[in-house]
Design an enzyme around this catalytic site. Structure first.
Site, mmCIF file in Angstrom:
data_model
loop_
_atom_site.group_PDB
_atom_site.id
_atom_site.type_symbol
_atom_site.label_atom_id
_atom_site.label_comp_id
_atom_site.label_asym_id
_atom_site.label_seq_id
_atom_site.Cartn_x
_atom_site.Cartn_y
_atom_site.Cartn_z
ATOM 1 N N ARG A 76 -0.453 2.192 -10.868
ATOM 2 C CA ARG A 76 0.838 2.242 -10.180
ATOM 3 C C ARG A 76 0.858 3.397 -9.176
ATOM 4 O O ARG A 76 0.991 4.553 -9.543
ATOM 5 C CB ARG A 76 1.965 2.427 -11.188
ATOM 6 C CG ARG A 76 3.359 2.549 -10.569
ATOM 7 C CD ARG A 76 3.848 1.228 -10.035
ATOM 8 N NE ARG A 76 4.131 0.280 -11.122
ATOM 9 C CZ ARG A 76 4.491 -0.983 -10.943
ATOM 10 N NH1 ARG A 76 4.614 -1.463 -9.707
ATOM 11 N NH2 ARG A 76 4.709 -1.774 -11.979
ATOM 12 N N ARG A 102 -7.848 -5.756 -7.396
ATOM 13 C CA ARG A 102 -7.333 -4.416 -7.707
ATOM 14 C C ARG A 102 -7.627 -3.993 -9.138
ATOM 15 O O ARG A 102 -7.490 -2.816 -9.472
ATOM 16 C CB ARG A 102 -5.831 -4.349 -7.448
ATOM 17 C CG ARG A 102 -5.001 -5.265 -8.343
ATOM 18 C CD ARG A 102 -3.525 -5.152 -8.071
ATOM 19 N NE ARG A 102 -2.759 -6.047 -8.928
ATOM 20 C CZ ARG A 102 -1.520 -5.817 -9.330
ATOM 21 N NH1 ARG A 102 -0.903 -4.709 -8.960
ATOM 22 N NH2 ARG A 102 -0.891 -6.675 -10.097
ATOM 23 N N HIS A 172 -0.892 -2.385 -0.371
ATOM 24 C CA HIS A 172 0.403 -2.213 -1.048
ATOM 25 C C HIS A 172 0.757 -0.723 -1.149
ATOM 26 O O HIS A 172 0.758 -0.142 -2.226
ATOM 27 C CB HIS A 172 0.278 -2.846 -2.435
ATOM 28 C CG HIS A 172 1.543 -3.067 -3.182
ATOM 29 N ND1 HIS A 172 2.564 -2.140 -3.246
ATOM 30 C CD2 HIS A 172 1.948 -4.117 -3.932
ATOM 31 C CE1 HIS A 172 3.524 -2.609 -4.009
ATOM 32 N NE2 HIS A 172 3.182 -3.822 -4.437
ATOM 33 N N GLU A 272 4.388 -2.115 2.847
ATOM 34 C CA GLU A 272 3.070 -2.732 2.724
ATOM 35 C C GLU A 272 2.733 -3.503 3.996
ATOM 36 O O GLU A 272 3.611 -4.053 4.643
ATOM 37 C CB GLU A 272 3.063 -3.679 1.521
ATOM 38 C CG GLU A 272 3.688 -3.054 0.277
ATOM 39 C CD GLU A 272 4.023 -4.082 -0.791
ATOM 40 O OE1 GLU A 272 3.287 -5.099 -0.882
ATOM 41 O OE2 GLU A 272 5.002 -3.891 -1.526
#
Length: 299
Positions: A76, A102, A172, A272
């Protein structure tokens, strides 16, 4: 490329377990990058830039202080690379959101200092047989990370199969902000957007954005430059080959149920850049797509 520590003419890299840097963290390998122009932290999982501090500046990126750094779990914060699909897979909605790249380790292929003094790192990713069972289009991805007074990501995706490949993606980015409720975002005024908080209904951005509740907006085909005007500084996001702009913050109510966000929701805004929704690509066999995103503190 295998390294524990690497000395370059004016830069240094150290490969460390996350537990060496964050109390209570797991042992996910992180690459600490130190140069005269900046410091940065990159996870080999996802080739994810987690931190970027230009010389004399606070971090431009936000990383959750609650992050556990467990292998195979999304990290995160920083700049996750969501590919080969972004968000919900429109063909197979039951698949995990944001693809699989990811969650997996990328290969560090090369590290060098450019003529301008920037530190340049090259990563690569190839899907496994298990990945291709979920996404049956062979492809490869390369990421070049340039670290200097600004941060630049150059992402190249190549269709190595024999059929046209659907591709959506996003870089992102989580940006660190001092006062979310006072933040202004420029570069979206007058644009149409899909509101993911209202079943992706389409609206026009005809008022200033306010970040006092959950916001999840998709601006298709926008491109250009966005500016995050915080109380302490202004950050710019520019790019090419990444025309979709997604603006997201969970807001207080949703964040309460997010174990790695909680009360920290007000410390970041995601702006993003990628190609998604109506901007989704169809790569012909042998075709490449290059997306370049640059993040900087405005002068």
């Amino acid at each position: 490329m295998v390294l524990d520590a690497l000395e370059l003419p004016s830069a240094k890299l150290n490969l460390l377990p996350a537990s060496d840097l964050f109390s209570g963290a797991g042992d996910l390998p992180l690459l600490e990058c130190i140069s005269p122009k900046c410091t940065a932290l990159i996870a080999l999982q996802g080739a994810q830039v987690l931190s970027f501090c230009p010389e004399g500046e606070n971090d431009l990126l936000w990383l959750s202080p609650l992050e556990s750094f467990v292998a195979g779990k999304a990290i995160r914060g920083g700049i996750p690379l969501c590919l080969p699909w972004f968000g919900v897979n429109r063909r197979e909605p039951d698949l995990a959101k944001h693809g699989f790249a990811r969650h997996q380790s990328w290969v560090l292929e090369n590290v060098a200092e450019a003529d301008d003094g920037n530190l340049v790192l090259n990563f690569s990713f190839q899907p496994s047989a298990a990945d291709l069972a979920l996404f049956p289009w062979p492809f490869s991805a390369q990421l070049e990370v340039s670290l200097g007074e600004s941060l630049q990501l150059s992402l190249t995706m190549s269709n190595s199969g024999v059929a046209a490949m659907p591709l959506s993606f996003a870089m992102h980015s989580y940006f660190a902000v001092a006062a979310l409720d006072k933040l202004a975002l420029k570069g979206v005024s007058g644009a149409e957007y899909l509101d993911n908080c209202r079943q992706l209904a389409r609206f026009q951005q005809d008022e200033a954005l306010r970040f006092n509740v959950e916001i999840d907006r998709v601006y298709e085909g926008l491109g250009g430059e966005q500016q995050l005007c915080d109380t302490a500084r202004t950050m710019t996001v520019t790019g090419s080959g990444c025309d979709t702009v997604v603006v997201w913050n969970p807001g207080e109510a949703l964040a309460k149920n997010m174990a790695d966000v909680g009360e920290h929701f007000s410390e970041y805004l995601c702006v993003e850049r990628g190609m998604a929704f109506a901007d989704e690509l169809q790569l012909a066999p042998g075709q490449q797509h290059v997306a370049i995103m640059t993040v900087a503190k405005a002068c």
